[in-house]
Design a protein around this motif. Structure first.
Motif, PDB file in Angstrom:
ATOM      1  N   LEU A 277     -11.643  17.769   1.182  1.00  0.00           N
ATOM      2  CA  LEU A 277     -12.926  17.822   1.878  1.00  0.00           C
ATOM      3  C   LEU A 277     -13.142  19.143   2.608  1.00  0.00           C
ATOM      4  CD1 LEU A 277     -13.116  14.248   3.465  1.00  0.00           C
ATOM      5  CD2 LEU A 277     -13.943  15.008   1.242  1.00  0.00           C
ATOM      6  N   GLY A 278     -12.052  19.761   3.060  1.00  0.00           N
ATOM      7  CA  GLY A 278     -12.189  20.994   3.820  1.00  0.00           C
ATOM      8  C   GLY A 278     -11.598  22.209   3.127  1.00  0.00           C
ATOM      9  N   SER A 279     -11.459  22.152   1.805  1.00  0.00           N
ATOM     10  CA  SER A 279     -10.816  23.248   1.055  1.00  0.00           C
ATOM     11  C   SER A 279     -11.795  24.394   0.812  1.00  0.00           C
ATOM     12  CB  SER A 279     -10.271  22.720  -0.279  1.00  0.00           C
ATOM     13  OG  SER A 279      -9.304  21.717  -0.074  1.00  0.00           O
ATOM     14  N   ILE A 280     -12.043  25.175   1.845  1.00  0.00           N
ATOM     15  CA  ILE A 280     -13.045  26.238   1.739  1.00  0.00           C
ATOM     16  C   ILE A 280     -12.614  27.349   0.782  1.00  0.00           C
ATOM     17  CG2 ILE A 280     -14.067  25.801   3.987  1.00  0.00           C
ATOM     18  CD1 ILE A 280     -12.372  28.001   5.162  1.00  0.00           C
ATOM     19  N   THR A 281     -11.320  27.499   0.557  1.00  0.00           N
ATOM     20  CA  THR A 281     -10.865  28.526  -0.383  1.00  0.00           C
ATOM     21  C   THR A 281     -11.264  28.202  -1.820  1.00  0.00           C
ATOM     22  OG1 THR A 281      -8.706  27.431  -0.577  1.00  0.00           O
ATOM     23  CG2 THR A 281      -8.919  29.196   1.064  1.00  0.00           C
ATOM     24  N   ASN A 282     -11.645  26.952  -2.061  1.00  0.00           N
ATOM     25  CA  ASN A 282     -12.026  26.540  -3.411  1.00  0.00           C
ATOM     26  C   ASN A 282     -13.535  26.603  -3.664  1.00  0.00           C
ATOM     27  OD1 ASN A 282      -9.423  24.266  -2.999  1.00  0.00           O
ATOM     28  ND2 ASN A 282      -9.434  25.759  -4.670  1.00  0.00           N
ATOM     29  N   ILE A 283     -14.287  27.174  -2.730  1.00  0.00           N
ATOM     30  CA  ILE A 283     -15.729  27.310  -2.938  1.00  0.00           C
ATOM     31  C   ILE A 283     -16.054  28.045  -4.234  1.00  0.00           C
ATOM     32  CG2 ILE A 283     -17.806  28.466  -2.058  1.00  0.00           C
ATOM     33  CD1 ILE A 283     -17.022  27.611   0.735  1.00  0.00           C
ATOM     34  N   PRO A 284     -15.377  29.161  -4.561  1.00  0.00           N
ATOM     35  CA  PRO A 284     -15.659  29.824  -5.841  1.00  0.00           C
ATOM     36  C   PRO A 284     -15.398  28.923  -7.046  1.00  0.00           C
ATOM     37  CG  PRO A 284     -14.484  31.315  -4.383  1.00  0.00           C
ATOM     38  CD  PRO A 284     -14.440  29.968  -3.736  1.00  0.00           C
ATOM     39  N   ASP A 285     -14.352  28.086  -6.962  1.00  0.00           N
ATOM     40  CA  ASP A 285     -14.060  27.164  -8.063  1.00  0.00           C
ATOM     41  C   ASP A 285     -15.182  26.146  -8.240  1.00  0.00           C
ATOM     42  OD1 ASP A 285     -11.346  28.169  -8.592  1.00  0.00           O
ATOM     43  OD2 ASP A 285     -10.862  27.286  -6.650  1.00  0.00           O
ATOM     44  N   LEU A 286     -15.733  25.656  -7.122  1.00  0.00           N
ATOM     45  CA  LEU A 286     -16.818  24.679  -7.177  1.00  0.00           C
ATOM     46  C   LEU A 286     -18.090  25.304  -7.749  1.00  0.00           C
ATOM     47  CD1 LEU A 286     -16.124  23.055  -3.705  1.00  0.00           C
ATOM     48  CD2 LEU A 286     -15.923  21.881  -5.911  1.00  0.00           C
ATOM     49  N   ILE A 287     -18.367  26.540  -7.352  1.00  0.00           N
ATOM     50  CA  ILE A 287     -19.540  27.233  -7.878  1.00  0.00           C
ATOM     51  C   ILE A 287     -19.386  27.493  -9.372  1.00  0.00           C
ATOM     52  CG2 ILE A 287     -20.880  29.378  -7.776  1.00  0.00           C
ATOM     53  CD1 ILE A 287     -20.276  29.475  -4.782  1.00  0.00           C
ATOM     54  N   ASP A 288     -18.174  27.894  -9.783  1.00  0.00           N
ATOM     55  CA  ASP A 288     -17.920  28.124 -11.206  1.00  0.00           C
ATOM     56  C   ASP A 288     -18.074  26.833 -12.004  1.00  0.00           C
ATOM     57  OD1 ASP A 288     -17.437  30.780 -10.733  1.00  0.00           O
ATOM     58  OD2 ASP A 288     -15.248  30.594 -10.773  1.00  0.00           O
ATOM     59  N   LEU A 289     -17.560  25.727 -11.467  1.00  0.00           N
ATOM     60  CA  LEU A 289     -17.674  24.441 -12.154  1.00  0.00           C
ATOM     61  C   LEU A 289     -19.135  24.043 -12.303  1.00  0.00           C
ATOM     62  CD1 LEU A 289     -16.508  21.830 -13.345  1.00  0.00           C
ATOM     63  CD2 LEU A 289     -16.294  20.951 -10.993  1.00  0.00           C
ATOM     64  N   ALA A 290     -19.904  24.192 -11.242  1.00  0.00           N
ATOM     65  CA  ALA A 290     -21.328  23.834 -11.303  1.00  0.00           C
ATOM     66  C   ALA A 290     -22.065  24.661 -12.340  1.00  0.00           C
ATOM     67  CB  ALA A 290     -21.972  24.016  -9.937  1.00  0.00           C
ATOM     68  N   GLY A 291     -21.633  25.909 -12.524  1.00  0.00           N
ATOM     69  CA  GLY A 291     -22.295  26.776 -13.487  1.00  0.00           C
ATOM     70  C   GLY A 291     -21.839  26.571 -14.909  1.00  0.00           C
TER      71      GLY A 291
END
Length: 309
Positions: A277-291
């Protein structure tokens, strides 16, 4: 008759940026589809997204909000860890930065003043109803804040306070005004939104007129290979929270599919790596997945069901 369009968004902490990015992609492919939404429901981070959309923010603006302020909201210090004994006796994060963020975006807006594009329904959990029930029993209970008119309307409640009440995940953030995260019982609020739409005092809809788009925040695949395990508390303890939360989401998905059939679409991709829930270092991974996920089917569905008059 125009369909009654519901957008429902799950809880999931920082993974809410995945939801914002997917919404952004769909909105780019089907311009204006969000303007036709009649009810936006959300839990926790999904509740913040719901309030943001209802206040006039775009999915792109919501994505930027997560990117710019995640480090502030999910800030932790060694001093705080020492004071909380490594979070054994205190929440992992302060809720003050989040409140400042919500005050910046929502100001003094009440739920009644939120009207773009439709009504809102935001879940939370009330730790003490103070006996304010017909039978006077004092207990904790779920609470669904909404801005439909009527005797049980929460239109006078500040968006800031509702946003705080829906996001205070136990052990992550302190209790706020006697409320904690709605995800403790309704991580996926889709069925709650459906019930609100069918209620004759609020949505007043017929079942055949409802279409529902449900967005998750991605899921961490879990499984157990045991076939005949004779486990006790110590063996089950590491798994039970995930089982209950993810199992509850699966139940809601099943119910909505059975009831609404083709008038229901769920988007909730598997996560490539475990993301908390608080894994801010994974924001790029989430953006890549969404794209990277294929949204062509979702675009076709939204074009058919959300734009149909």
């Amino acid at each position: 008759m125009s369909p009654y369009r519901i957008l429902s968004m799950d809880g999931g902490g920082i993974r809410g940026i995945l939801t914002a990015c997917i919404l952004e992609r769909i909105d780019e492919s089907v311009p204006g589809f969000l303007s036709g939404v009649d009810l936006i429901a959300g839990t926790s981070t999904g509740g913040l997204l719901a309030l943001g959309l209802a206040s006039g923010m775009t999915p792109a603006q919501l994505r930027v909000m997560y990117q710019e302020f995640a480090n502030t909201v999910f800030a932790d210090t060694r001093l705080d860890d020492m004071r909380d004994l490594g979070h054994l006796i205190g929440a992992e994060y302060s809720n003050k930065p989040l409140k400042l963020l919500l005050e910046h975006y929502f100001g003094e807006q009440s739920l009644a003043s939120l009207s773009e594009p439709g009504r809102v329904l935001v879940s939370s959990f009330d730790l003490d109803n103070e006996g304010k029930t017909p039978n006077g029993v004092r207990a904790w209970k779920m609470k669904f804040f909404h801005n439909y008119p009527g005797s049980d309307s929460d239109g006078d409640q500040l968006a800031v306070d509702v946003g705080m009440r829906t996001t205070m995940a136990p052990s992550y953030f302190p209790v706020y005004q006697g409320y904690i995260d709605g995800g403790v019982a309704a991580t996926d609020p889709a069925m709650c939104a459906l019930a609100q739409a069918l209620n004759t005092q609020t949505g007043g809809q017929q079942l055949g007129n409802i279409v529902l788009l449900s967005l998750g925040t991605g899921y961490n695949p879990h499984y157990l290979t045991v076939m005949d395990a004779d486990w006790g508390l110590s063996q089950w303890a590491p798994h039970m929270l995930n089982i209950m939360m993810e199992g509850g989401v699966s139940v809601v998905d099943y119910q909505c599919r059975q009831i609404l059939q083709d008038c229901y679409l769920r988007i909730n991709p598997p996560l490539p790596i475990p993301i908390g829930l608080g894994s801010i270092t994974n924001i790029p991974d989430l953006i890549d997945l969404a794209g990277s996920i294929d949204i062509s089917g979702a675009v076709e569905w939204v074009s058919q069901y959300f734009l149909e008059d």
